[in-house]
Design an enzyme around this catalytic site. Sequence first.
Site, PDB file in Angstrom:
ATOM      1  N   ARG A  96       0.839  -1.200   0.000  1.00  0.00           N
ATOM      2  CA  ARG A  96       0.000   0.000   0.000  1.00  0.00           C
ATOM      3  C   ARG A  96       0.873   1.249   0.000  1.00  0.00           C
ATOM      4  O   ARG A  96       2.043   1.211   0.396  1.00  0.00           O
ATOM      5  CB  ARG A  96      -0.895   0.037   1.244  1.00  0.00           C
ATOM      6  CG  ARG A  96      -1.983  -1.012   1.315  1.00  0.00           C
ATOM      7  CD  ARG A  96      -2.762  -0.814   2.605  1.00  0.00           C
ATOM      8  NE  ARG A  96      -3.716  -1.876   2.850  1.00  0.00           N
ATOM      9  CZ  ARG A  96      -4.977  -1.874   2.444  1.00  0.00           C
ATOM     10  NH1 ARG A  96      -5.428  -0.821   1.772  1.00  0.00           N
ATOM     11  NH2 ARG A  96      -5.775  -2.884   2.714  1.00  0.00           N
ATOM     12  N   THR A 121      -5.365  -2.933   6.419  1.00  0.00           N
ATOM     13  CA  THR A 121      -6.803  -2.725   6.266  1.00  0.00           C
ATOM     14  C   THR A 121      -7.358  -1.900   7.417  1.00  0.00           C
ATOM     15  O   THR A 121      -8.158  -0.980   7.226  1.00  0.00           O
ATOM     16  CB  THR A 121      -7.526  -4.075   6.198  1.00  0.00           C
ATOM     17  OG1 THR A 121      -7.148  -4.749   4.994  1.00  0.00           O
ATOM     18  CG2 THR A 121      -9.031  -3.901   6.204  1.00  0.00           C
ATOM     19  N   GLY A 179     -23.328  -9.368  11.188  1.00  0.00           N
ATOM     20  CA  GLY A 179     -22.171  -9.415  12.067  1.00  0.00           C
ATOM     21  C   GLY A 179     -21.721  -8.011  12.432  1.00  0.00           C
ATOM     22  O   GLY A 179     -22.430  -7.025  12.210  1.00  0.00           O
ATOM     23  N   ILE A 220     -19.319  -5.926  11.238  1.00  0.00           N
ATOM     24  CA  ILE A 220     -19.115  -4.956  10.166  1.00  0.00           C
ATOM     25  C   ILE A 220     -20.447  -4.483   9.602  1.00  0.00           C
ATOM     26  O   ILE A 220     -20.677  -3.284   9.405  1.00  0.00           O
ATOM     27  CB  ILE A 220     -18.235  -5.550   9.056  1.00  0.00           C
ATOM     28  CG1 ILE A 220     -16.825  -5.840   9.587  1.00  0.00           C
ATOM     29  CG2 ILE A 220     -18.160  -4.623   7.845  1.00  0.00           C
ATOM     30  CD1 ILE A 220     -15.947  -6.622   8.617  1.00  0.00           C
ATOM     31  N   GLU A 267     -29.976 -11.634   7.243  1.00  0.00           N
ATOM     32  CA  GLU A 267     -29.030 -12.543   7.906  1.00  0.00           C
ATOM     33  C   GLU A 267     -29.466 -13.992   7.717  1.00  0.00           C
ATOM     34  O   GLU A 267     -30.639 -14.325   7.874  1.00  0.00           O
ATOM     35  CB  GLU A 267     -28.942 -12.199   9.395  1.00  0.00           C
ATOM     36  CG  GLU A 267     -28.267 -13.232  10.276  1.00  0.00           C
ATOM     37  CD  GLU A 267     -26.821 -13.513   9.897  1.00  0.00           C
ATOM     38  OE1 GLU A 267     -26.446 -14.697   9.924  1.00  0.00           O
ATOM     39  OE2 GLU A 267     -26.087 -12.558   9.561  1.00  0.00           O
ATOM     40  N   ARG A 327     -14.854 -12.340   6.528  1.00  0.00           N
ATOM     41  CA  ARG A 327     -13.568 -12.105   5.874  1.00  0.00           C
ATOM     42  C   ARG A 327     -12.795 -13.421   5.779  1.00  0.00           C
ATOM     43  O   ARG A 327     -13.081 -14.377   6.495  1.00  0.00           O
ATOM     44  CB  ARG A 327     -12.748 -11.061   6.651  1.00  0.00           C
ATOM     45  CG  ARG A 327     -13.442  -9.702   6.716  1.00  0.00           C
ATOM     46  CD  ARG A 327     -12.599  -8.668   7.451  1.00  0.00           C
ATOM     47  NE  ARG A 327     -11.379  -8.336   6.727  1.00  0.00           N
ATOM     48  CZ  ARG A 327     -11.318  -7.441   5.746  1.00  0.00           C
ATOM     49  NH1 ARG A 327     -12.401  -6.793   5.345  1.00  0.00           N
ATOM     50  NH2 ARG A 327     -10.162  -7.184   5.149  1.00  0.00           N
ATOM     51  N   HIS A 344     -18.155   7.560  41.480  1.00  0.00           N
ATOM     52  CA  HIS A 344     -19.562   7.886  41.215  1.00  0.00           C
ATOM     53  C   HIS A 344     -19.665   9.357  40.812  1.00  0.00           C
ATOM     54  O   HIS A 344     -19.045  10.214  41.444  1.00  0.00           O
ATOM     55  CB  HIS A 344     -20.395   7.640  42.477  1.00  0.00           C
ATOM     56  CG  HIS A 344     -21.823   8.091  42.349  1.00  0.00           C
ATOM     57  ND1 HIS A 344     -22.767   7.351  41.671  1.00  0.00           N
ATOM     58  CD2 HIS A 344     -22.442   9.221  42.784  1.00  0.00           C
ATOM     59  CE1 HIS A 344     -23.927   7.989  41.703  1.00  0.00           C
ATOM     60  NE2 HIS A 344     -23.756   9.131  42.381  1.00  0.00           N
TER      61      HIS A 344
END
Length: 464
Positions: free
Chosen positions: A35, A41, A180, A182, A201, A271, A443
């Site tokens: 890249r 990624t 899922g 993503i 799904e 993936r 708190h």
Amino acid sequence: MSTYDLIVIGAGPGGYVCAIRAAQLGLKVACVEGRETLGGTCLNVGCIPSKALLHASHMLHETHENFAKMGLMNAHVDVDWDKMQAYKTETVGGNTKGIEFLFKKNKIDWIKGWAEIEGAGKVKVGDTVHETKNIVIASGSEPSSLKGVEVDNAGGIVVDSTGALALPKIPKSMVVIGAGVIGLELGSVYARLGADVTVVEFLDAITPGMDGEVQKQFQKILSKQGMKFVLGAAVSGTSVANGSAKVTYKLRKDDSEHQIEAEAVLVATGRRPYISGLGLDKVGVALNERGFVAVDDHWQTSVKGIYAIGDAVPGPMLAHKAEDEGMAVAEVIAGKHGHVNYSVIPGVIYTTPEVASVGLTEEAAKESGRKVKVGKFPFMGNARAKALFQAEGFVKLIADAATDRVLGCHIIGPNAGEMIHEVCVAMEFGASAQDIALTCHAHPTCSEAVREAALACGDGAIHV
């Protein structure tokens, strides 16, 4: 030509962390990345840009839904998609440049190009073969394909996760194939930006593998936010015409066929390891039955001196799991004792509310034959969560019935991705639910709900 102690293939979270740790341990290191920017990624077209869009769209949601409730009136906000994309790009750039700086700081050579392993100790990039004592494969993963569905990111209609981050415009409607992490994260982005989002799904529940109670509550909350769900549906194909797509699916319960049309379709069906072109078959690196690189307990492949980590090997496809393996394998190569505790790897979904988990679900614990006790506390009893308008979720703690040792935790609520780490540390030290219950929590904080869940494993929570 220089001979390296280690060449890492891939500069994603696993690869760049491995390279940096190895350099810190005194090894001469190079990292091969094709890249134009480092980070893989995750930083370029995954975790980081998606979180930028999640944050931006959440801010929009707050102005529309909650500002007036707080007395912030007339907060009409328009979306400039190009500027939002620029914000995303700037966020990515700042992170990728940071890794380049870390490489220079640690004297790591960035070999630009795509790697092919010529044999043990030999990595070819372009026309040059580089010699090294050890190789680590950290090549990451790519979106899985689905039969009958042709992804065309350039076309901007049927896209995968990469294409969904940079659609040419905000669609009026979107079908997400796959419920899922993503699919739900990016689906929620576009739902908050005004798209009519339907999630299709194959299984009968969203977020496969998660705690059952969390699955039900999560779907309920997302449905209230406007997302629609078609569960138990097998997608058989897509067709594109006149600027939109039709998704064809069959309901598994009765085999009936249906179609749904949308301006955009996101294919988010998982993936797979990205290992093509590495020459693994040529050098004898074995794969398992699912196409992952097979490794031993020290991340070494079937070829001595060649290791593999991250999404290329079995296990959860998570950036932080890859980072842990990257540090551990660097320690092994340097002659030390690398270790990863796979029982304590958290998972987070960065929607609003966030969902986070670590360790065993209640179902998995019972299936293993363990007797467990469950402590549960709703955020409705947490003052901070109510002030944030995020009181619909809960914290669920799983502990061994006999020893009280914490076995898992599941959170759906505000800042769940931050709160889960308290339980991770507790599990690393073998803590009991009582240890968490006896620890003072500030708190008002959302984290008090974790303590309350731990109290519920004993004599009972206080604020419910």
